[in-house]
Design an enzyme around this catalytic site. Structure first.
Site, PDB file in Angstrom:
ATOM      1  N   SER A 154     -56.473  22.613 -46.010  1.00 44.70           N
ATOM      2  CA  SER A 154     -56.971  23.457 -45.259  1.00 44.70           C
ATOM      3  C   SER A 154     -57.858  23.084 -44.031  1.00 44.70           C
ATOM      4  O   SER A 154     -57.927  23.584 -42.808  1.00 44.70           O
ATOM      5  CB  SER A 154     -58.072  24.305 -46.090  1.00 44.70           C
ATOM      6  OG  SER A 154     -57.471  25.213 -46.842  1.00 44.70           O
ATOM      7  N   ASP A 211     -58.524  34.423 -42.765  1.00 44.51           N
ATOM      8  CA  ASP A 211     -59.355  33.584 -43.534  1.00 44.51           C
ATOM      9  C   ASP A 211     -60.294  34.259 -44.410  1.00 44.51           C
ATOM     10  O   ASP A 211     -60.002  35.665 -44.565  1.00 44.51           O
ATOM     11  CB  ASP A 211     -59.813  32.137 -43.131  1.00 44.51           C
ATOM     12  CG  ASP A 211     -59.839  31.136 -43.756  1.00 44.51           C
ATOM     13  OD1 ASP A 211     -60.786  31.051 -44.795  1.00 44.51           O
ATOM     14  OD2 ASP A 211     -59.304  30.119 -43.883  1.00 44.51           O
ATOM     15  N   HIS A 216     -65.427  29.044 -46.233  1.00 46.83           N
ATOM     16  CA  HIS A 216     -63.928  28.607 -45.772  1.00 46.83           C
ATOM     17  C   HIS A 216     -63.548  28.724 -44.464  1.00 46.83           C
ATOM     18  O   HIS A 216     -63.346  27.748 -43.544  1.00 46.83           O
ATOM     19  CB  HIS A 216     -62.691  29.078 -46.995  1.00 46.83           C
ATOM     20  CG  HIS A 216     -61.592  28.075 -46.618  1.00 46.83           C
ATOM     21  ND1 HIS A 216     -60.654  28.480 -45.880  1.00 46.83           N
ATOM     22  CD2 HIS A 216     -61.033  27.074 -47.514  1.00 46.83           C
ATOM     23  CE1 HIS A 216     -59.625  27.734 -45.895  1.00 46.83           C
ATOM     24  NE2 HIS A 216     -59.837  26.822 -47.050  1.00 46.83           N
TER      25      HIS A 216
END
Length: 751
Positions: free
Chosen positions: A474, A145, A185
């Site tokens: 996600s 990520d 994220h």
């Protein structure tokens, strides 16, 4: 270039995009630049045999600008280099051991309710074989990520290390850039998996490893993601989470192939299915990887607002805008029309709910205009079919919500006829498939994807310096990754295939607002139930039957083999049945049989397509049931009829080539084409200008080609609108692209 490598695609972080305004074409776009021969590019090479770094170093000696980035041996055979475009092109022609090459382009990328909802709190009462509670302790979870803020107090004790493939060091910290390119994220994903502080993740004692493959803006190259997978295999990671993807629905790209190989090596790979729903055929790579667990997004228990008026036949469901203030109205308020939300449309809206049509200007501007005019709330209705997810900025101080075009147009009719007062009612809803969640099936192999679903709507988790609610597939995938850590702790000898089966065999089948089950290619086996997966006594592998394509012959039949395994402590009697037979398919099911503890048996299921299948249907799905006397396992199935109506054009990208007189384009055709071409139009008038390329009988897969700019057209490239089209068996599909300024490769993505 040699045969194009199906992997030079834009991958994105799988958060839903803010819904776009209506498309408008600006005829005064900047000129598309010519790439310089000195421009730095990254190239990925797939080789026939494992490359030797020493030999590669010798090979690049004549080229001063070229350096080796990564050499792959574990899940991909090849290497990547970086250098000036002109020298890379020369090297590419000279190197003899190459199967294909591609430019390595960019990949992009609330727990208090959702974690208990999937059974993660109930498993705390269960113990592993050593007598320890199930918390994920001792299980290594890798996250490919944007990195992790490993200083966050809820993550610091679980973080064990990692690697940064963006900056080339061992410090996979989130991007921190004063120009607004910071990321969060990966930290959010990590918190869902294993937060262990103020918040508790699904597996709060799992070990976290960060593989930073996506840098500022959440972008990274193909080889960086491959390098992350490769390193995870070398590090003997137990569970690997990839909340990233493309808009290309294909089972054979390098990332999907690499993930399948990683699973063969014992890694449990979990991916997001994508955020391009609600249309079918939108599941994107790597959510198409057959051996990975592809996860769609469902809703945890949520308080959903509905607009109510006693004269209406039904209440209207509101979808609050992401990023805005909660919809918390109760008392009746007058509703008024607000046009497109421009200032001139909002003259008498003070103290009222304003109904605005989607399009022309951004959502935030619509709501801020209404807010400035004194409105109490805003409802935006869609200008196309279906629901949509909107996003507004934190400058908005009044509630804003979205509704469908059908509901919006009905409201508009009511507002034209009479004064309308509307109040808000609230209902608790759960286990609804998120509208943005990508649906299957997979092209080419017709596989069922996603495999399962998990909560992915309004999930609050860790971010650098705090906490934040986000939504998307996600957020769904790390719920499953954390659950995999729990299941691996409980059953350390189970293979990735067995762990995947346990979740699919025990999933809860979800139903829509009308009480009808979602299709198998929308929800997979259903919503994950961790506590039931831990306690399951039967494993059925695979957990779904992707039968494939059955042509029109009356007696066409296919066989599918399944493995049934008794993992309980007592003998079990097994019986197959079909709860609700579907028209058009006939199954021959195995006779009843018995398995002793630890015993397994292969069974064969015969599927035959009948002439009575629904004539307008090209996807036939349902479920088969297997009873072990204690548990009933639903096994979803899917077969397609003849040539289904899937998109024939994906991943269209075009840019000026190194030579200023040439254009370079890439495109993926999942079914090939009887006729393929790229047509050019004037975007101001949509006048047809001519064909950039055209050919017949094109095969399945990627096309990469350089073509000369048509001199006879006498047009400025910054004003050209390109349409790639593919025609096959009487069907046509196309993808549009506006030749728009300065990026070397224009990509379309699902955000």
């Amino acid at each position: 270039m040699k045969k194009f490598l199906a992997g030079a695609l834009a991958f994105m972080l799988l958060l839903p995009t803010a819904a776009a305004s209506s498309k408008t074409i600006n005829p005064a776009l900047p000129q598309l630049p010519s790439p310089s021969p000195h421009e730095k590019v990254v190239m990925l090479f797939s080789t026939k045999t494992k490359p030797n770094r020493s030999a590669l170093e010798k090979m690049i000696e004549p080229f001063s600008s070229i350096k080796i980035r990564y050499v792959f041996h574990e899940v991909f055979t090849g290497f990547s280099i970086e250098g000036e475009r002109s020298e890379v092109a020369k090297l590419e022609e000279k190197y003899p051991n190459v199967q294909y090459t591609a430019e390595a382009n960019m990949y992009k990328t609330n727990m208090e309710e959702s974690v208990p909802f999937i059974g993660a709190d109930r498993v705390r009462k269960f113990f592993d074989r050593k007598g320890a509670r199930l918390t994920g302790k001792g299980i290594k979870v890798g996250i490919i990520d944007t990195g992790i803020d490993y200083h966050h107090p809820d993550l610091a004790r679980n973080y064990k290390g990692g690697q940064d493939f963006v900056d080339g060091d061992r410090n996979p910290m989130e991007s921190r850039n004063k120009r607004g390119m910071t990321t969060l994220h990966g930290t959010h994903v990590a918190g869902i998996i294993a937060a262990n502080g103020v918040m508790k993740g699904v597996a709060p004692e799992a070990e976290l490893y960060a593989y930073r493959a996506l840098g500022p803006g959440g972008q990274g190259t193909t080889d960086q993601v491959l390098a992350g997978i490769e390193q995870a295999v070398k590090d003997h990671i137990d569970v690997l989470n990839l909340s990233l993807g493309t808009d290309v629905n294909a089972p054979d790209l390098p990332i999907t192939t690499a993930l399948n190989k990683a699973v063969e090596r014992g890694v449990i790979a979990v991916t997001s299915s994508g955020n391009s729903g609600p249309n079918l055929w939108t599941v994107g790579t790597p959510g198409t990887a057959s051996e990975a667990i592809s996860v769609g997004a469902s809703t945890p228990p949520m308080k959903v607002p509905y607009l109510h008026n006693r004269l209406w036949k039904k209440d209207i469901k509101l979808v609050p805008m992401y990023g805005g203030v909660p919809w918390n109205l109760i008392s009746p308020l007058q509703m008024v029309k607000g046009g497109l939300g421009e200032k001139k449309d909002l003259k008498r809206v003070s103290g009222k709910i304003v109904l605005i049509k989607r399009g022309d200007i951004p959502f935030t501007m619509k709501v801020k205009n209404a807010q400035a005019a004194g409105a109490k709330a805003v409802i935006i209705y869609n200008n196309t079919g279906g629901e949509f997810l909107g996003r507004v900025s934190d400058e908005v101080r009044i509630p804003a919500a979205a509704i469908t075009r059908k509901d919006g147009e009905q409201l508009m009719k009511s507002l034209r006829r009479r004064r309308v007062l509307a109040s808000t009612k609230y209902r608790i809803e759960k286990d609804r498939l998120a509208d943005f969640s990508s649906r299957g099936p997979v092209t080419i192999n017709w596989g069922i994807k996603p495999d399962i679903t998990a909560p992915g709507v309004e999930i609050r988790s860790t971010v650098p310096n705090g906490y934040l609610s986000l939504q998307g597939t996600s957020m769904a995938a790390p719920h499953v990754a954390g659950a995999c850590a729990i299941l691996k702790q409980a059953h350390p000898d189970w293979t990735p295939e067995e762990i995947k089966a346990a979740f699919m065999n025990t999933a809860k089948e979800m139903k829509d607002d009308k009480g009808q089950p979602y299709h198998a290619y929308e929800q997979g086996a259903g919503r994950i139930q961790l506590d039931k997966a831990v306690k399951t006594e039967t494993l059925v592998m695979p957990g779904a039957l992707s039968i494939g394509r059955l042509p029109s012959a009356r007696f066409e039949e296919k066989e599918k083999t399944m493995l049934i395994k008794n993992v309980g402590k007592e003998a079990k009697n097994y019986t197959f049945s079909i709860p609700e037979p579907q028209k058009g398919v006939h199954f021959e099911l195995p006779d009843p049989f018995t398995l002793q503890p630890g015993e397994e048996q292969k069974v064969t299921i015969h599927a035959e397509r009948l002439m009575t299948y629904p004539k307008k249907a090209d996807l036939i799905d349902g479920s088969i049931q297997l009873s072990d006397g204690k548990q009933i396992i639903h096994i979803p199935y899917l077969y397609v009829v003849n040539e289904p109506r899937y998109p024939r054009v994906m991943g269209f990208a075009i840019a000026r080539a190194t030579s200023g007189s040439m254009l370079h384009y890439e495109i993926y055709l999942p079914g090939g084409a009887e006729e393929f071409g790229i047509a050019l139009y004037d975007p101001a008038t949509m006048k047809y200008l001519g064909l950039l390329d055209w050919r017949k009988k094109v095969g399945v897969g990627f096309i990469e080609k350089q073509v000369p700019i048509p001199a006879k057209m006498n047009v400025d490239l910054n004003q050209v609108f390109a349409v790639a089209f593919a025609r096959t068996k009487g069907r046509e599909d196309y993808q549009e692209l506006l030749l728009n300024l300065a990026t070397p490769l224009q990509k379309k993505g699902n955000g």
